[in-house]
Design an enzyme around this catalytic site. Sequence first.
Site, PDB file in Angstrom:
ATOM      1  N   SER A  23       0.695  -1.348  -0.200  1.00  0.00           N
ATOM      2  CA  SER A  23       0.251  -0.046  -0.026  1.00  0.00           C
ATOM      3  C   SER A  23       0.956   1.112   0.130  1.00  0.00           C
ATOM      4  O   SER A  23       0.390   2.426   0.380  1.00  0.00           O
ATOM      5  CB  SER A  23      -0.997   0.104   1.472  1.00  0.00           C
ATOM      6  OG  SER A  23      -0.020  -0.215   2.689  1.00  0.00           O
ATOM      7  N   THR A 155     -40.648  27.100  -9.008  1.00  0.00           N
ATOM      8  CA  THR A 155     -41.079  26.238  -8.579  1.00  0.00           C
ATOM      9  C   THR A 155     -41.163  24.993 -10.253  1.00  0.00           C
ATOM     10  O   THR A 155     -41.721  26.445 -11.097  1.00  0.00           O
ATOM     11  CB  THR A 155     -41.723  25.949  -7.999  1.00  0.00           C
ATOM     12  OG1 THR A 155     -43.080  26.787  -8.634  1.00  0.00           O
ATOM     13  CG2 THR A 155     -41.827  26.876  -6.625  1.00  0.00           C
ATOM     14  N   HIS A 156     -40.807  24.542  -9.952  1.00  0.00           N
ATOM     15  CA  HIS A 156     -40.825  23.536 -11.116  1.00  0.00           C
ATOM     16  C   HIS A 156     -39.700  23.786 -13.029  1.00  0.00           C
ATOM     17  O   HIS A 156     -40.399  24.291 -13.299  1.00  0.00           O
ATOM     18  CB  HIS A 156     -42.424  23.686 -11.284  1.00  0.00           C
ATOM     19  CG  HIS A 156     -43.009  22.434 -10.501  1.00  0.00           C
ATOM     20  ND1 HIS A 156     -43.514  21.308 -10.061  1.00  0.00           N
ATOM     21  CD2 HIS A 156     -44.088  23.065  -9.551  1.00  0.00           C
ATOM     22  CE1 HIS A 156     -44.561  21.362  -9.017  1.00  0.00           C
ATOM     23  NE2 HIS A 156     -44.787  22.657  -8.731  1.00  0.00           N
ATOM     24  N   SER A 277     -14.113  26.429 -27.184  1.00  0.00           N
ATOM     25  CA  SER A 277     -14.417  26.017 -27.767  1.00  0.00           C
ATOM     26  C   SER A 277     -13.112  25.728 -28.715  1.00  0.00           C
ATOM     27  O   SER A 277     -12.798  27.252 -29.795  1.00  0.00           O
ATOM     28  CB  SER A 277     -15.741  26.009 -28.605  1.00  0.00           C
ATOM     29  OG  SER A 277     -15.691  24.832 -30.352  1.00  0.00           O
ATOM     30  N   LYS A 283     -18.231  30.792 -29.054  1.00  0.00           N
ATOM     31  CA  LYS A 283     -18.381  30.001 -26.826  1.00  0.00           C
ATOM     32  C   LYS A 283     -17.847  30.257 -25.625  1.00  0.00           C
ATOM     33  O   LYS A 283     -16.438  30.822 -25.939  1.00  0.00           O
ATOM     34  CB  LYS A 283     -17.929  28.255 -27.043  1.00  0.00           C
ATOM     35  CG  LYS A 283     -19.008  27.853 -28.621  1.00  0.00           C
ATOM     36  CD  LYS A 283     -20.179  27.486 -27.899  1.00  0.00           C
ATOM     37  CE  LYS A 283     -20.458  26.473 -27.018  1.00  0.00           C
ATOM     38  NZ  LYS A 283     -20.716  25.466 -27.504  1.00  0.00           N
ATOM     39  N   ASN A 285     -17.809  29.264 -22.421  1.00  0.00           N
ATOM     40  CA  ASN A 285     -18.175  27.675 -21.151  1.00  0.00           C
ATOM     41  C   ASN A 285     -18.070  27.841 -20.090  1.00  0.00           C
ATOM     42  O   ASN A 285     -16.887  27.943 -19.696  1.00  0.00           O
ATOM     43  CB  ASN A 285     -18.011  25.838 -22.316  1.00  0.00           C
ATOM     44  CG  ASN A 285     -18.579  26.173 -23.680  1.00  0.00           C
ATOM     45  OD1 ASN A 285     -18.946  26.565 -24.197  1.00  0.00           O
ATOM     46  ND2 ASN A 285     -17.598  24.999 -24.046  1.00  0.00           N
ATOM     47  N   GLU A 290     -19.684  23.146 -15.051  1.00  0.00           N
ATOM     48  CA  GLU A 290     -19.683  21.661 -15.607  1.00  0.00           C
ATOM     49  C   GLU A 290     -18.878  20.036 -14.397  1.00  0.00           C
ATOM     50  O   GLU A 290     -19.613  19.198 -14.262  1.00  0.00           O
ATOM     51  CB  GLU A 290     -19.994  21.413 -17.035  1.00  0.00           C
ATOM     52  CG  GLU A 290     -21.163  22.258 -17.562  1.00  0.00           C
ATOM     53  CD  GLU A 290     -20.675  22.755 -19.093  1.00  0.00           C
ATOM     54  OE1 GLU A 290     -20.283  21.954 -19.074  1.00  0.00           O
ATOM     55  OE2 GLU A 290     -21.252  23.090 -19.262  1.00  0.00           O
ATOM     56  N   TYR A 317      -9.405  -7.072  12.419  1.00  0.00           N
ATOM     57  CA  TYR A 317      -8.405  -6.489  11.277  1.00  0.00           C
ATOM     58  C   TYR A 317      -9.079  -7.296   9.870  1.00  0.00           C
ATOM     59  O   TYR A 317      -8.736  -9.026  10.774  1.00  0.00           O
ATOM     60  CB  TYR A 317      -7.628  -5.759  11.398  1.00  0.00           C
ATOM     61  CG  TYR A 317      -7.152  -5.798  10.046  1.00  0.00           C
ATOM     62  CD1 TYR A 317      -6.726  -4.354   9.429  1.00  0.00           C
ATOM     63  CD2 TYR A 317      -6.283  -6.268   9.492  1.00  0.00           C
ATOM     64  CE1 TYR A 317      -6.532  -3.104   8.334  1.00  0.00           C
ATOM     65  CE2 TYR A 317      -5.218  -5.738   8.469  1.00  0.00           C
ATOM     66  CZ  TYR A 317      -5.017  -4.006   7.651  1.00  0.00           C
ATOM     67  OH  TYR A 317      -5.078  -3.782   6.642  1.00  0.00           O
ATOM     68  N   GLN A 322      -7.692  -1.967   3.665  1.00  0.00           N
ATOM     69  CA  GLN A 322      -6.301  -1.746   3.516  1.00  0.00           C
ATOM     70  C   GLN A 322      -7.118  -0.961   2.543  1.00  0.00           C
ATOM     71  O   GLN A 322      -6.509   0.928   1.854  1.00  0.00           O
ATOM     72  CB  GLN A 322      -5.156  -2.081   2.603  1.00  0.00           C
ATOM     73  CG  GLN A 322      -4.293  -1.687   1.902  1.00  0.00           C
ATOM     74  CD  GLN A 322      -3.276  -2.439   2.012  1.00  0.00           C
ATOM     75  OE1 GLN A 322      -2.600  -2.458   2.555  1.00  0.00           O
ATOM     76  NE2 GLN A 322      -2.998  -3.027   0.615  1.00  0.00           N
ATOM     77  N   LYS A 325      -8.180   3.429   1.974  1.00  0.00           N
ATOM     78  CA  LYS A 325      -7.250   4.985   1.030  1.00  0.00           C
ATOM     79  C   LYS A 325      -8.062   5.152   0.488  1.00  0.00           C
ATOM     80  O   LYS A 325      -8.517   6.910   0.378  1.00  0.00           O
ATOM     81  CB  LYS A 325      -6.065   3.978   1.743  1.00  0.00           C
ATOM     82  CG  LYS A 325      -5.304   4.257   3.055  1.00  0.00           C
ATOM     83  CD  LYS A 325      -4.697   3.834   3.248  1.00  0.00           C
ATOM     84  CE  LYS A 325      -4.488   3.247   4.416  1.00  0.00           C
ATOM     85  NZ  LYS A 325      -5.487   1.572   4.944  1.00  0.00           N
TER      86      LYS A 325
HETATM   87  N1  ARG Z   1      -1.258  -1.343   4.620  1.00  0.00           N
HETATM   88  C1  ARG Z   1      -2.473  -1.977   6.387  1.00  0.00           C
HETATM   89  C2  ARG Z   1      -3.475  -1.354   5.433  1.00  0.00           C
HETATM   90  O1  ARG Z   1      -3.960   0.010   5.119  1.00  0.00           O
HETATM   91  C3  ARG Z   1      -2.089  -1.466   7.370  1.00  0.00           C
HETATM   92  C4  ARG Z   1      -2.118  -3.249   8.475  1.00  0.00           C
HETATM   93  C5  ARG Z   1      -1.639  -3.661   8.118  1.00  0.00           C
HETATM   94  N2  ARG Z   1      -1.715  -5.326   8.834  1.00  0.00           N
HETATM   95  C6  ARG Z   1      -1.912  -6.438   8.415  1.00  0.00           C
HETATM   96  N3  ARG Z   1      -2.075  -6.937   9.680  1.00  0.00           N
HETATM   97  N4  ARG Z   1      -1.605  -6.431   7.447  1.00  0.00           N
HETATM   98  O2  ARG Z   1      -4.839  -1.700   6.389  1.00  0.00           O
END
Ligand code: ARG
Length: 459
Positions: A23, A155-156, A277, A283, A285, A290, A317, A322, A325
């Site tokens: 990660s 409205t509408h 454009s 144009k 825009n 948007e 866990y 993971q 993120k």
């Molecule tokens: N990279 C992991 C995460 O974002 C960290 C925790 C890892 N824990 C494990 N037991 N492998 O969740």
Amino acid sequence: MAQLWGGRFSKETDQLVYDFNASITYDKRFLKQDVRGSIAHVTMLASVDIISNDEKDLIIKTLNEIVEDVESGKLEITTTYEDVHSFVEANLIDRIGDTGKKLHTGRSRNDQVALDMRLYIRDEITELRDDLKELMKVVNNLMKENVDTVMPGFTHMQKAQPVTFAHHMGAYFEMFKRDRDRLSDIFDRMNYCPLGSGALAGTTYPLDRELTARLLSFKGPTMNSMDSVSDRDYLIELLSALSTVMMHLSRFSEEIITWNSNEYQFIELDDSYSTGSSIMPQKKNPDIAELVRGKTGRVYGALMTMLTVMKGIPLAYNKDIQEDKEMTFDAIDTVKGCIVLFTGMISTMKINKVRMKDSAAGGFTNATDAADYLVNHGVAFRDAHGIIGRLVLRCIELGVSLDKLPLEEYKSISPVFEEDIYKAISIEECVARRNTIGAPGPESMKDIIAKNDEYLAAN
Ligand code: ARG
């Protein structure tokens, strides 16, 4: 491959597995939070005599040097490390050997990453609230400048009753205020420290979790170690709040796009916030509005992702977590970018007061006020409604607005009408008389603007 856990393995990890599992490419964002957490952790370890003060000092000094070296470009966070936690620990051990190996005493990456994410989100919530506040200041200024800018309320998508541009902006002020409050609520609810929960079952060391929580400015420690390492409710709440911010910005964008169109011309976006454009030279825009509208989908996607990631996770866990993120980071970055761009866009746009007023005058937005005139002269509202309906039809036949319809026409439908009907239905009058709390009348608007000023000064 620099891993923290090779001991019980007799074979190297397959490279594809390593890459799939790692990660580091995105959790390197946590460098500062990770180090901050480690500094609090070793400070606490020293306070309960698990490590010595000298060891603590050396670890803290070296951790700070690692951050400095990354910031100055001397040290690079590379994919040789599985995640940011491994990067920091491996570098610490490289630099100070055995003392560095004590950092992870009484800690797991599970409570460590739970902490890093909370620290990161706390900082981001603070920034998001600041960005929203800047936007609200601009909205409130637009309100101040447009208390007398009459425009049709719809409205509408049909012209309904006259309001002012200040009043219309005031609606968005309220929405953004709720958005900011929602962010504070989330901050308060998630502001507890998971560090010290270990992998899932706490630790056998006499950790002072109260102290760690205090050092990191949390309200206190979390109360269940299994929940602590696997709770991501606050991310779901945050992504929901951010989706709501985007929903508001998207509605606002939709209006900006409509008002900026050739047909409406209620506003004109500044050249610096418009695009051209490649083929049509005429144009100009509203791409920013948007894009904000479009990026709303992306933030909703993050919310749906997080709900789905979490829904099948048994305690405690699991590696699925993971996946909390990338989408969350993307959503936060997107929302921050959108708020800042949107603020710039509406602070530079021109308000076409004449077009707005002409539009309000031309669309029978005073028809309710004409009916009220009859009610004030003793006609029952339902009858008055019918009479004005017939007058509107007559206006359409003659191609005029109510204020241009001759008095004989009025009288031919109801003898109650007198010359003063024209004052009663003048667009300015219609707005000026609406002064109940929250209504567009200037007296009411000035009160609200004063309250907005107070809010912006106090929060
Ligand atoms: N990279 C992991 C995460 O974002 C960290 C925790 C890892 N824990 C494990 N037991 N492998 O969740």
